[in-house]
Write an enzyme that holds these catalytic residues in place. Sequence first.
Site, PDB file in Angstrom:
ATOM      1  N   CYS A  71       6.295  -6.422   7.541  1.00 27.81           N
ATOM      2  CA  CYS A  71       7.425  -5.872   8.300  1.00 27.81           C
ATOM      3  C   CYS A  71       7.843  -6.884   9.358  1.00 27.81           C
ATOM      4  O   CYS A  71       6.994  -7.480  10.008  1.00 27.81           O
ATOM      5  CB  CYS A  71       7.011  -4.560   8.968  1.00 27.81           C
TER       6      CYS A  71
ATOM      7  N   GLU B 233       0.823  -1.210   0.000  1.00 30.41           N
ATOM      8  CA  GLU B 233       0.000   0.000   0.000  1.00 30.41           C
ATOM      9  C   GLU B 233       0.856   1.259   0.000  1.00 30.41           C
ATOM     10  O   GLU B 233       1.937   1.289   0.574  1.00 30.41           O
ATOM     11  CB  GLU B 233      -0.907   0.021   1.240  1.00 30.41           C
TER      12      GLU B 233
ATOM     13  N   SER C 138      12.058   7.102   7.419  1.00 34.23           N
ATOM     14  CA  SER C 138      11.670   6.884   8.810  1.00 34.23           C
ATOM     15  C   SER C 138      12.155   5.506   9.255  1.00 34.23           C
ATOM     16  O   SER C 138      11.963   4.518   8.556  1.00 34.23           O
ATOM     17  CB  SER C 138      10.149   6.960   8.927  1.00 34.23           C
TER      18      SER C 138
ATOM     19  N   CYS D 229       3.308   8.688   1.061  1.00 35.41           N
ATOM     20  CA  CYS D 229       3.877   7.775   2.048  1.00 35.41           C
ATOM     21  C   CYS D 229       4.042   6.429   1.351  1.00 35.41           C
ATOM     22  O   CYS D 229       3.059   5.831   0.915  1.00 35.41           O
ATOM     23  CB  CYS D 229       2.904   7.674   3.222  1.00 35.41           C
TER      24      CYS D 229
ATOM     25  N   ASN E  25      -3.428   5.573  16.311  1.00 34.09           N
ATOM     26  CA  ASN E  25      -4.554   5.135  15.481  1.00 34.09           C
ATOM     27  C   ASN E  25      -4.932   3.702  15.830  1.00 34.09           C
ATOM     28  O   ASN E  25      -4.066   2.846  15.973  1.00 34.09           O
ATOM     29  CB  ASN E  25      -4.185   5.234  14.002  1.00 34.09           C
TER      30      ASN E  25
ATOM     31  N   SER F   6      11.628   6.759  14.854  1.00 32.57           N
ATOM     32  CA  SER F   6      10.443   6.377  15.631  1.00 32.57           C
ATOM     33  C   SER F   6      10.876   6.101  17.059  1.00 32.57           C
ATOM     34  O   SER F   6      11.376   5.029  17.366  1.00 32.57           O
ATOM     35  CB  SER F   6       9.782   5.147  15.001  1.00 32.57           C
ATOM     36  N   LEU F   7      10.683   7.095  17.916  1.00 33.51           N
ATOM     37  CA  LEU F   7      11.228   7.040  19.278  1.00 33.51           C
ATOM     38  C   LEU F   7      10.255   6.329  20.231  1.00 33.51           C
ATOM     39  O   LEU F   7      10.583   5.308  20.819  1.00 33.51           O
ATOM     40  CB  LEU F   7      11.521   8.478  19.739  1.00 33.51           C
ATOM     41  N   HIS F   8       9.128   6.934  20.431  1.00 30.32           N
ATOM     42  CA  HIS F   8       7.998   6.368  21.200  1.00 30.32           C
ATOM     43  C   HIS F   8       8.244   6.192  22.696  1.00 30.32           C
ATOM     44  O   HIS F   8       7.283   6.151  23.466  1.00 30.32           O
ATOM     45  CB  HIS F   8       7.486   5.055  20.597  1.00 30.32           C
TER      46      HIS F   8
ATOM     47  N   CYS G 126       6.408  -4.152  15.970  1.00 27.94           N
ATOM     48  CA  CYS G 126       6.080  -3.091  16.937  1.00 27.94           C
ATOM     49  C   CYS G 126       4.622  -3.281  17.359  1.00 27.94           C
ATOM     50  O   CYS G 126       3.751  -3.516  16.524  1.00 27.94           O
ATOM     51  CB  CYS G 126       6.266  -1.710  16.310  1.00 27.94           C
TER      52      CYS G 126
ATOM     53  N   CYS H 288       1.595  -1.153  15.824  1.00 27.63           N
ATOM     54  CA  CYS H 288       1.547  -0.953  14.375  1.00 27.63           C
ATOM     55  C   CYS H 288       0.870  -2.127  13.665  1.00 27.63           C
ATOM     56  O   CYS H 288       1.231  -3.283  13.869  1.00 27.63           O
ATOM     57  CB  CYS H 288       2.969  -0.773  13.834  1.00 27.63           C
TER      58      CYS H 288
ATOM     59  N   CYS I  64      -1.334   6.520   9.749  1.00 30.91           N
ATOM     60  CA  CYS I  64      -0.070   5.931  10.206  1.00 30.91           C
ATOM     61  C   CYS I  64      -0.309   4.636  10.940  1.00 30.91           C
ATOM     62  O   CYS I  64      -1.141   4.564  11.838  1.00 30.91           O
ATOM     63  CB  CYS I  64       0.598   6.844  11.222  1.00 30.91           C
TER      64      CYS I  64
HETATM   65  N1  SAH Z   1       9.608   1.141  10.062  1.00 29.63           N
HETATM   66  C1  SAH Z   1       9.651   2.576   9.935  1.00 29.63           C
HETATM   67  C2  SAH Z   1       8.619   3.152   8.995  1.00 29.63           C
HETATM   68  C3  SAH Z   1       7.196   2.689   9.163  1.00 29.63           C
HETATM   69  S1  SAH Z   1       6.288   3.311  10.540  1.00 29.63           S
HETATM   70  C4  SAH Z   1       9.552   3.211  11.315  1.00 29.63           C
HETATM   71  O1  SAH Z   1       9.302   2.518  12.270  1.00 29.63           O
HETATM   72  O2  SAH Z   1       9.756   4.414  11.419  1.00 29.63           O
HETATM   73  C5  SAH Z   1       5.958   4.940  10.214  1.00 29.63           C
HETATM   74  C6  SAH Z   1       5.401   5.723  11.408  1.00 29.63           C
HETATM   75  O3  SAH Z   1       4.065   5.306  11.756  1.00 29.63           O
HETATM   76  C7  SAH Z   1       6.243   5.521  12.632  1.00 29.63           C
HETATM   77  O4  SAH Z   1       6.549   6.688  13.290  1.00 29.63           O
HETATM   78  C8  SAH Z   1       5.330   4.682  13.475  1.00 29.63           C
HETATM   79  O5  SAH Z   1       5.671   4.788  14.756  1.00 29.63           O
HETATM   80  C9  SAH Z   1       3.967   5.232  13.162  1.00 29.63           C
HETATM   81  N2  SAH Z   1       2.882   4.354  13.607  1.00 29.63           N
HETATM   82  C10 SAH Z   1       2.891   3.019  13.615  1.00 29.63           C
HETATM   83  N3  SAH Z   1       1.742   2.527  14.118  1.00 29.63           N
HETATM   84  C11 SAH Z   1       0.968   3.587  14.428  1.00 29.63           C
HETATM   85  C12 SAH Z   1      -0.353   3.724  14.959  1.00 29.63           C
HETATM   86  N4  SAH Z   1      -1.106   2.655  15.267  1.00 29.63           N
HETATM   87  N5  SAH Z   1      -0.841   4.964  15.159  1.00 29.63           N
HETATM   88  C13 SAH Z   1      -0.106   6.043  14.819  1.00 29.63           C
HETATM   89  N6  SAH Z   1       1.133   5.970  14.307  1.00 29.63           N
HETATM   90  C14 SAH Z   1       1.681   4.762  14.106  1.00 29.63           C
END
Ligand code: SAH
Length: 352
Positions: free
Chosen positions: A117, A97, A196, A110, A295, A219-221, A121, A124, A345
Amino acid sequence: METKTKKMPLKGLTLDELKDFFVSIDEPKFRATQVFNWMYNHKAVSFDEMLNVSKSLREKLAEFALLNTLEIHSTKTSSQNGTKKFLFSTLEGNKIESVVIPELKRVTLCLSTQVGCPLDCKFCATGLMGYKKNLTAGEIFDQYLLTQKNFDRPITNIVYMGMGEPLLNFQNTLKSLEIFKEEMTKGISLKKVTISTAGIAPKIKELADSGLKVRLAFSLHSCFEPIRSKIMPINEKYPLRENIEALKYYYEKNKTRITFEYVMLKGLNDREEDINMLVKLTKRIPSKINLIPFNSLQHMNPIGLSSELIPTTRKKIEDFANRLRSFNVTVMVRDTQGEDINAACGQLAIKF
Ligand code: SAH
């Protein structure tokens, strides 16, 4: 006896590689410039469109080379804001996608770098579907060509934030960037491209050394190793402290600010101590923070930790942002785009 050669996929080749290809089929190098222009600038989907290439050469190309890497399977447009999600099939039938997000002053694409993947995570959707394969450079670049061909405004920015981890598909990701960088390529400069990553520290350094000056988002989180490991298992292999060193290196080499992405999860990373740690971190690395509303993953029927994650409220996100700003941290709160079509996202996922 006739030997059957495999057709050479042309999309994904750099200008130099395309020149080598033409030499290999006994044609002059300047043909590479013409075909490069048709493929990447005119976005041709058939050799017959290449009008300044002779008919006999077009036939020869059809015999020895392949042009397209993806087909549009279907598209969906959000009635809320025009965000358009593209579902593509690769030639071997894998689905990926891409999402085009129109805003007032820019249009962001995007795009995906892998089918699925491997990182898992917990927040995600793509992680929940598992991993199938790396996309080729051609499949990565073709997402740009086909979405642009099927969108009525020019794409101004590209983020490698769709399905997959770009730095685990390093060579092909780099190759797609080299095509954007090529002087002949019109439309997008590397300054408008963001990679990213969830944090593959050695590859961040390699990217810094590549000379491809793209913007980098991390992607810190969470700033706490144990919490980060819980929601991002890759943190066990490449812990935050190693990634922070790599990000500093990236900044020193490229002098572009790092973007920290931070999905807001209630009780997990929206506490007072999280603010303190974010302030410390952003003092060490020139950067800005994107706070991202979490999300929903409900369309994936999540289990385990994934099913327990709760979004921080909008009000609390704004308060969190303002507290950070009071320490002179640059913070953006990201709007959620395309949630009604599961294109926001972290919502990209396909059943294999
Ligand atoms: N693998 C890479 C790129 C894909 S994720 C990475 O981790 O950066 C792209 C962005 O979407 C990241 O910042 C990720 O944290 C965010 N993301 C993933 N799941 C999400 C969700 N459920 N709600 C909002 N953002 C999310």
